[in-house]
Design an enzyme around this catalytic site. Structure first.
Site, mmCIF file in Angstrom:
data_model
loop_
_atom_site.group_PDB
_atom_site.id
_atom_site.type_symbol
_atom_site.label_atom_id
_atom_site.label_comp_id
_atom_site.label_asym_id
_atom_site.label_seq_id
_atom_site.Cartn_x
_atom_site.Cartn_y
_atom_site.Cartn_z
ATOM 1 N N SER A 90 -7.541 4.222 1.064
ATOM 2 C CA SER A 90 -6.737 5.445 0.903
ATOM 3 C C SER A 90 -7.642 6.670 0.889
ATOM 4 C CB SER A 90 -5.953 5.381 -0.409
ATOM 5 O OG SER A 90 -5.223 4.185 -0.479
HETATM 6 C C1 LIG Z 1 -3.379 1.088 0.844
HETATM 7 S S1 LIG Z 1 -4.008 -0.520 0.748
HETATM 8 C C2 LIG Z 1 -4.842 -0.560 -0.805
HETATM 9 C C3 LIG Z 1 -6.073 0.278 -0.903
HETATM 10 C C4 LIG Z 1 -7.034 -0.243 -1.922
HETATM 11 N N1 LIG Z 1 -6.603 -0.030 -3.271
HETATM 12 C C5 LIG Z 1 -8.434 0.281 -1.679
HETATM 13 O O1 LIG Z 1 -9.021 0.889 -2.556
HETATM 14 O O2 LIG Z 1 -8.946 0.016 -0.599
HETATM 15 C C6 LIG Z 1 -2.557 -1.501 0.339
HETATM 16 C C7 LIG Z 1 -2.883 -2.973 0.151
HETATM 17 O O3 LIG Z 1 -1.764 -3.601 -0.467
HETATM 18 C C8 LIG Z 1 -1.698 -4.923 0.019
HETATM 19 N N2 LIG Z 1 -0.367 -5.492 -0.269
HETATM 20 C C9 LIG Z 1 0.801 -5.293 0.402
HETATM 21 N N3 LIG Z 1 1.789 -5.987 -0.177
HETATM 22 C C10 LIG Z 1 1.254 -6.613 -1.249
HETATM 23 C C11 LIG Z 1 1.780 -7.474 -2.248
HETATM 24 N N4 LIG Z 1 3.064 -7.813 -2.249
HETATM 25 N N5 LIG Z 1 0.933 -7.953 -3.186
HETATM 26 C C12 LIG Z 1 -0.378 -7.598 -3.194
HETATM 27 N N6 LIG Z 1 -0.938 -6.799 -2.261
HETATM 28 C C13 LIG Z 1 -0.127 -6.301 -1.312
HETATM 29 C C14 LIG Z 1 -2.007 -4.775 1.496
HETATM 30 O O4 LIG Z 1 -2.404 -5.996 2.082
HETATM 31 C C15 LIG Z 1 -3.117 -3.725 1.450
HETATM 32 O O5 LIG Z 1 -4.380 -4.317 1.430
#
Ligand SMILES: C[S@@+](CC[C@H](N)C(=O)[O-])C[C@H]1O[C@@H](n2cnc3c(N)ncnc32)[C@H](O)[C@@H]1O
Length: 405
Positions: A90
């Site tokens: 992000s």
């Molecule tokens: C915007 S990214 C997160 C950025 C992260 N916090 C970073 O610092 O890089 C969103 C993440 O949420 C994960 N995600 C989506 N649905 C999810 C779920 N139901 N449970 C856990 N992770 C999930 C995606 O695979 C993705 O890696």
């Protein structure tokens, strides 16, 4: 020559005024470059590959930009953009602003949903928190574990591969919950695994837009609910099981005789009134007051287009509306089904306008666990100004032009 570095990123965020007190050293210690993969797609540009152009990669990493790191749940290969961005690092200012809302202190137990690269989990660990981070994608979870170990945070962060909708599968008890994927329906587990007074921060939104707003909930004393305000407009990749299929809707999915059977009317509103940019409050507010409605704008390339509205069948059939705005023509509205979705949108718009066009900060949400025989569900009630003023669904009679239709 090299550009950037974690200290310069910290300085950039401090200059923008988004670095929470006490977090500057944390942003200086944790190098974003240790977490970002070699190939990324900056939000506003083409692919950048470290192996081909290390300086461009470094400039992207130490800029305030979101960097897409995965398309189509990992099924996409190649240099071009995929269909749907499914993981990213992000934008650092968004990370900082959500950490400001989270207000995490050393020694706290923090549950993070959406590990992604592991960068935000590392920031929390560097702050002195004990972190459990849940990532649904096994490859991303493995990569995040490797990134965290290499950067020295392997012991402070436990990365769990699983569906974050269930929270921590070991059912911990947390002081803070940070969600970094867009939420449409708040799972009970996040409230159940939090203590009274716990802050839960998440990007939350409705299917009326693809955007989200950061929501800062505080868990009630009885542990059965949580409430708080929206703090900023943003846009995140959605939780995997909460993505609407927007490609399924529009003219192509309607029966051929739909236009002949639908009720016809017009409107005094224009395309720009109801179809705004991703961070404009109007779509967000319309979504709060027109519940369970998926909106799909289809621009015509000439400053107008058709706004499609869809609501699922809840026992009386689907509802669909199409409001067409073509330059130089009177708007044409078609509506079918038990709900007259355009009338609801119009009523919500006039209410918002009549209130002086409040921004997202004037709204909030209360989440309450309602338990059936064996399932804990969460009722979500949006509110205006304070939790004692829940927002009712918009009704047609509310707006001044209502009588004309
Ligand atoms: C915007 S990214 C997160 C950025 C992260 N916090 C970073 O610092 O890089 C969103 C993440 O949420 C994960 N995600 C989506 N649905 C999810 C779920 N139901 N449970 C856990 N992770 C999930 C995606 O695979 C993705 O890696």
């Amino acid at each position: 020559m090299t550009v950037g570095g974690s200290d310069s990123l910290a300085a950039l965020l401090a200059d923008k005024g988004v670095l929470p007190a006490g977090w500057r050293p944390v942003f200086e210690w944790v190098a974003r470059g240790e977490f970002v993969p070699d190939r990324v797609w900056p939000e506003d540009g083409d692919v950048v590959d470290r192996r081909r152009d290390p300086e461009a990669w470094r400039a992207a990493v130490y800029s305030d930009r979101a960097l897409v790191t995965q398309w189509d749940d990992g099924r996409h290969a190649g240099e071009g953009a995929g269909r749907l961005a499914t993981s990213s690092a992000s934008a650092p200012s968004t990370v900082a602003e959500m950490l400001f809302d989270l207000d995490a202190h050393p020694g706290m137990r923090v549950l993070e949903i959406g590990t992604g690269t592991g960068y935000s989990a590392a920031l929390l660990a560097a702050r002195g928190c004990d972190v459990v981070s849940v990532e649904i994608d096994p490859d991303l979870a493995d990569q995040a574990r490797a990134n965290l170990a290499r950067a020295g945070y392997g012991d402070a962060v436990r990365v769990v591969t699983g569906d974050g909708v269930l929270g921590d599968p070991d059912a911990g008890s947390y002081d803070r919950v940070q969600v970094t994927a867009g939420v449409r329906r708040i799972p009970a587990a996040w409230i159940e695994q939090a203590r009274p007074g716990t802050v839960i921060v998440m990007p939350w939104g409705t299917d009326f837009t693809t955007g989200d707003c950061a929501l800062r909930l505080v868990v009630d004393e009885d542990g059965r609910g949580a409430s708080g305000p929206f703090t900023m407009a943003t846009a995140f990749m959605k939780l995997r099981r909460q993505r609407p299929d927007r490609h399924h809707y529009g003219a192509a999915s309607m029966p051929g005789d739909w236009a002949e059977t639908a009720a016809v009317s017009t409107t005094a509103l224009g395309w720009d009134d109801v179809v705004a940019g991703p961070f404009d409050p109007v779509g967000f507010v319309l979504g709060l007051r027109v519940p369970d409605c998926l909106a799909q704008p289809v621009p015509d390339g000439h400053g107008g287009g058709t706004l499609w509205l869809h609501a699922a069948d809840t026992g009386h059939g689907h509802s669909t509306a199409a409001a067409g705005f073509a330059h130089g023509h009177t708007p044409n509205v078609l509506q079918s089904g038990p709900r007259h979705l355009w009338d609801e949108v119009e009523a919500a718009w006039y209410w918002w306008d009549g209130q002086g066009r409040p921004t997202v900060h004037d709204f909030g949400l209360t989440a309450t666990i309602t338990t059936t025989a064996d399932t804990a569900l969460v009722e979500q009630l949006a509110w205006y100004r304070d939790r004692n003023h829940p927002l009712a669904p918009a009704v047609h009679d509310e707006h001044p032009a209502g009588a004309a239709h």
